[in-house]
Motif scaffolding. Structure first.
Motif: not given
Ligand code: SAH
Ligand code: SF4
Length: 397
Positions: A142, A195, A227, A249, A251, A292, A327-328, A372
């Protein structure tokens, strides 16, 4: 004080002598590393500790980038420093400001790579979302960043440099002699940009140590949140060596679904992850772990999921707060955002079970700065995953 200077030199290890065609960057070095490079370039050993203290304060407390402004050093010494060293941070390529005040910066780092940094102003604080890698080796289905393969780890200089760049832009370096301002525009850091920070552990740790250093930027460890997607062996190290707050994360509530959404789950599954979180030595009521949870329509958003999530957290007795992230969407994304009603119903089940369940407000969506959505506009030539992992010295899950 000058603004962001272009990086001409990439400090990966401690350089012993002047590298060809460039100066040694002092940014990102630990105090010990800075002491070593000063000594190996002519500073007397007896004076080195004091010099580090002075230079450190100029760089990190006052935001000075020019050795000639370091007025408590002799003119001759300043000139010597200027010959060999530089104070360099990433260069801002573009800055976009969202309708809601969120700022997204595209910054260029050595090698011509680009990463994104996001500043999110709120009433009582301002949060900077920092990147730790160019791209990501993981492929969460995602996440937009996940579609960009890893190019390389950021150095400690590039990580702390993102914060210094933002302070430049917000004009938030204190003026010598002025009273310390308690209400900072940039008060919090989240390692939630591009990252996986725990696959770049040493550089992330060194940069965060600099951010926390009381003689410099001086951010409390409680104002830094790292995170991770769940790199289990590095979670305990995070508590011991960084001591910041942790976000996971999560999910998904079954291994079957989490294997797809967060593929690192195939390496360390839900129970292994929960055990590591339960052991996170710093946990206490005031230091809850943030779970998260991205809300994906029809994928992970049922009432049963909400109940299972609570069961997991209770089973391991983890002090937790659950952050629900709508979700974005990004171009080509294979998922849809759950409806607002669904998200509220899910949040309510969690809240009724006694856990905070804030729904993350989407910020900066109009400039693709939301969670994301980050991904460098110019991607470099793609390499095979194996080659990338080997070059970066990473252990692939
Ligand atoms: N790699 C690390 C930190 C970066 S992502 C991690 O995965 O935790 C930061 C947060 O944004 C994470 O919780 C990730 O799952 C979330 N994220 C990633 N893509 C997203 C999206 N399209 N919409 C909403 N949240 C998203
Ligand atoms: Fe990497 Fe985090 Fe995106 Fe997963 S969610 S691909 S770990 S940046």
């Amino acid at each position: 004080m000058s603004t962001s200077a272009p990086i001409t030199q990439d400090v990966m290890t401690i350089p012993r002598k002047l590298p060809e065609g460039g100066k040694i960057n002092l940014v990102g070095l630990t105090r010990d590393q800075m002491r070593e490079v000063l000594i190996s370039n002519g500073t007397k050993e007896k004076q080195a500790k004091m010099r580090v203290g002075q230079i450190w304060q100029w760089i990190y407390q006052w935001g000075v980038r020019d050795f000639h402004e370091m007025t408590n050093l002799s003119k001759a010494y300043r000139a010597e420093l200027d010959e060999v060293f530089e104070i360099a941070i990433p260069e801002v390529i573009t800055k976009q400001v969202s309708e809601d005040g969120t700022r997204k910066y595209l910054v260029r780092i050595a090698g011509g790579h680009e990463v994104e940094v996001v500043y999110i102003p709120e009433d009582d604080r301002g949060t900077l979302c920092i990147s730790s890698q160019v791209g990501c080796t993981l492929t969460c289905s995602f996440c937009h960043t996940g579609t960009q393969k890893l190019v390389r780890n950021l150095t400690a200089a590039e990580i702390i440099g993102q914060l210094m760049m933002a302070r430049d832009d917000l004009e938030e370096w204190p003026v010598p002699g002025a009273p310390k301002d308690e209400t900072r525009l940039l008060s919090n850091i989240v390692l939630m940009g591009m990252g996986e920070p725990l696959y770049n552990f040493d550089n992330v740790r060194d940069a965060m140590k600099i951010a926390m250093d009381p003689e410099g930027i001086s951010l409390s460890r409680r104002r830094i949140t790292l995170s991770t997607s769940g790199v289990v062996p590095e979670i305990a190290r995070t508590a011991e060596e960084i001591g910041c707050l942790l976000a996971i994360s999560f999910h998904a509530t079954t291994n079957e679904t989490r294997d797809v959404l967060v593929p690192i789950n195939k390496r360390w599954n839900i129970d292994e992850l929960l055990q590591a979180l339960a052991d996170y030595p710093k946990v206490s009521n005031s230091e809850r772990i943030t779970f998260e949870y991205v809300m994906l329509d029809g994928v992970n958003d049922t009432d049963e999921d909400a109940h299972r999530l609570i069961d997991h957290i209770k089973r391991y007795n983890i002090p937790a707060k659950i952050n629900l992230i709508p979700f974005n969407e990004w171009p080509g994304a294979p998922y849809k955002r759950s409806s607002n009603n669904r998200i509220r119903a899910f949040a309510n089940i969690i809240y009724q079970a006694g856990y905070a369940s804030p729904i993350r407000k989407t910020r900066g969506e109009d400039i693709m700065a939301a969670c994301g959505q980050l991904k460098s506009a110019t991607e470099r030539a793609r390499k095979s995953r194996k080659q990338i992992a080997e070059e970066a010295g990473l252990s692939q899950p």
